[in-house]
Motif scaffolding. Structure first.
Motif, PDB file in Angstrom:
ATOM      1  N   PHE A  11       0.827  -1.201   0.000  1.00 18.34           N
ATOM      2  CA  PHE A  11       0.000   0.000   0.000  1.00 18.34           C
ATOM      3  C   PHE A  11       0.868   1.261   0.000  1.00 18.34           C
ATOM      4  O   PHE A  11       2.035   1.225   0.409  1.00 18.34           O
ATOM      5  N   PRO A  12       0.299   2.386  -0.424  1.00 16.17           N
ATOM      6  CA  PRO A  12       1.036   3.654  -0.364  1.00 16.17           C
ATOM      7  C   PRO A  12       1.474   3.958   1.072  1.00 16.17           C
ATOM      8  O   PRO A  12       0.676   3.869   2.006  1.00 16.17           O
ATOM      9  N   GLY A  13       2.744   4.319   1.244  1.00 14.04           N
ATOM     10  CA  GLY A  13       3.266   4.659   2.568  1.00 14.04           C
ATOM     11  C   GLY A  13       3.519   3.481   3.477  1.00 14.04           C
ATOM     12  O   GLY A  13       3.814   3.652   4.665  1.00 14.04           O
ATOM     13  N   GLN A  14       3.436   2.261   2.943  1.00 12.02           N
ATOM     14  CA  GLN A  14       3.578   1.068   3.780  1.00 12.02           C
ATOM     15  C   GLN A  14       4.993   0.931   4.332  1.00 12.02           C
ATOM     16  O   GLN A  14       5.979   1.099   3.628  1.00 12.02           O
ATOM     17  N   LYS A  15       5.069   0.623   5.642  1.00 14.82           N
ATOM     18  CA  LYS A  15       6.358   0.447   6.304  1.00 14.82           C
ATOM     19  C   LYS A  15       6.667  -1.027   6.566  1.00 14.82           C
ATOM     20  O   LYS A  15       7.766  -1.498   6.319  1.00 14.82           O
ATOM     21  N   ASN A  16       5.707  -1.742   7.112  1.00 12.32           N
ATOM     22  CA  ASN A  16       5.904  -3.172   7.375  1.00 12.32           C
ATOM     23  C   ASN A  16       4.558  -3.840   7.530  1.00 12.32           C
ATOM     24  O   ASN A  16       3.510  -3.185   7.488  1.00 12.32           O
ATOM     25  N   VAL A  17       4.581  -5.168   7.735  1.00 10.28           N
ATOM     26  CA  VAL A  17       3.344  -5.933   7.892  1.00 10.28           C
ATOM     27  C   VAL A  17       3.531  -6.968   8.988  1.00 10.28           C
ATOM     28  O   VAL A  17       4.623  -7.533   9.155  1.00 10.28           O
ATOM     29  N   TYR A  18       2.466  -7.177   9.763  1.00 10.96           N
ATOM     30  CA  TYR A  18       2.464  -8.177  10.839  1.00 10.96           C
ATOM     31  C   TYR A  18       1.310  -9.137  10.588  1.00 10.96           C
ATOM     32  O   TYR A  18       0.186  -8.710  10.319  1.00 10.96           O
ATOM     33  N   LYS A  19       1.587 -10.424  10.691  1.00 15.99           N
ATOM     34  CA  LYS A  19       0.562 -11.438  10.465  1.00 15.99           C
ATOM     35  C   LYS A  19       0.137 -12.052  11.792  1.00 15.99           C
ATOM     36  O   LYS A  19       0.945 -12.665  12.483  1.00 15.99           O
ATOM     37  N   GLY A  20      -1.136 -11.857  12.160  1.00 16.69           N
ATOM     38  CA  GLY A  20      -1.675 -12.472  13.360  1.00 16.69           C
ATOM     39  C   GLY A  20      -2.393 -13.765  13.025  1.00 16.69           C
ATOM     40  O   GLY A  20      -2.246 -14.313  11.936  1.00 16.69           O
TER      41      GLY A  20
END
Length: 316
Positions: A11-20
């Motif tokens: 996504f625009p401006g995305q820094k990181n992702v966490y998967k729960g």
């Protein structure tokens, strides 16, 4: 029928992702989160091999409904839902505890009680109770929130403070908020002839130090409900309660030899079982919100989400 298992957005401006367990959380510009509700099904801290149609939409829409219905009591993280499966909200640093509150002796608490325990998370439970009996007062039984998002463990208030997992003054706010939310949730459920049996809440702290409610609330993944009609009669007769929660999934797994323990195989869920679970989730949505569930087009779920979220972020 298409379902969402894993996502891999940019996504625009995305820094990181966490998967729960069931959600994937994208950090945007260091101040926002995009939370995507998948259709994954988790039980006994294990993610099941197959997904449940419409489950993510249901969880996201119940959670947003309940967050709006409790905003006057407790500040929360939610800003907008640009897609049926997505919530966008303020970034907050999560406290590493889940605030579990129980009004009735059910589920995990009952299994511990049945096995002879009379203290849960440092909280005494009265003698002489039966499964699904109401506690004299709701009890708070926290659990740790592990970094991997998969293994939660019971812990007492005293241990949380002693181990500096949460500062004492912050924990007291979490307790106060938890009791207020549970009371409101109980009232909302009663309006629909339901009983809110138990639930969990998660909280975080924003950059300016405000404690806010985060994640989902009062959904079938985080809460247990009974039908109010006939509750006492079923208790008096020693009958099982009619439930509207994920507990029916846990019971089916137990009956088929699985409780998440090492060496146990996950039983296979047939197409019929998958659709039955989906129907139960829809039933809970309609009973809990008083709204008719509108199934959205699932022909291209991931592209729809990517488009809706990207357009939303670009327009901010």
């Amino acid at each position: 029928m298409n379902t969402i298992n894993n996502t891999n957005f940019n996504f625009p401006g995305q820094k990181n992702v966490y998967k729960g367990k069931v959600r994937e959380v994208y950090s945007i510009n260091d101040d926002m989160l995009v939370m995507v509700a998948s259709d994954r099904l988790s039980a006994f801290d294990v993610i099941m091999p197959r997904q449940i149609p419409y489950k993510g939409q249901i969880l996201n829409q119940i959670a947003s409904f309940m967050l709006e219905a409790t905003r006057d009591l407790v500040p929360n993280w939610l800003i907008e839902c640009p897609d049926p499966n997505v919530a966008v909200g303020h970034l907050a640093t999560p406290f590493k505890v889940e605030m579990v509150i129980r009004g009735y002796l059910s589920g995990h608490a009952w299994r511990e009680y049945r096995d002879g325990k009379r203290v849960l998370c440092g909280v005494p439970m009265p003698e002489g109770m039966k499964e699904n009996d109401k506690f004299p007062e709701p009890i708070i039984t926290p659990s740790t929130k592990a970094d991997d998002g998969l293994h939660d463990e019971d812990i007492s208030k005293e241990e949380i403070i002693a181990q500096n997992i949460v500062a004492k003054e912050d924990y007291e706010v979490l307790e106060d908020y938890t009791r207020k939310l549970f009371q409101r949730g109980t009232e909302l459920a009663a309006e629909r002839d339901l009983i809110l049996v138990d639930t969990k809440y998660e909280f975080g702290k924003t950059a300016d130090g405000q404690i806010v409610l985060i994640d989902e609330i009062h959904t079938p993944d985080s809460s247990r409900y009974f039908y109010a009609e006939g509750y006492q009669e079923r208790q008096d007769n020693g009958e099982a309660q009619k439930q509207l929660s994920k507990e029916f999934v846990r019971r089916w797994l137990i009956e088929n030899g699985f409780q998440g323990k090492e060496g146990q195989a996950i039983p296979e869920m047939s197409d019929e079982k998958i659709l039955e679970i989906s129907d139960r989730y829809i039933e809970l949505f309609e009973n809990n919100t008083g709204q008719k569930f509108q199934k959205v087009d699932t022909s291209n779920l991931l592209k729809r989400i990517e488009k809706n979220v990207t357009n939303y972020l670009n327009d901010m």
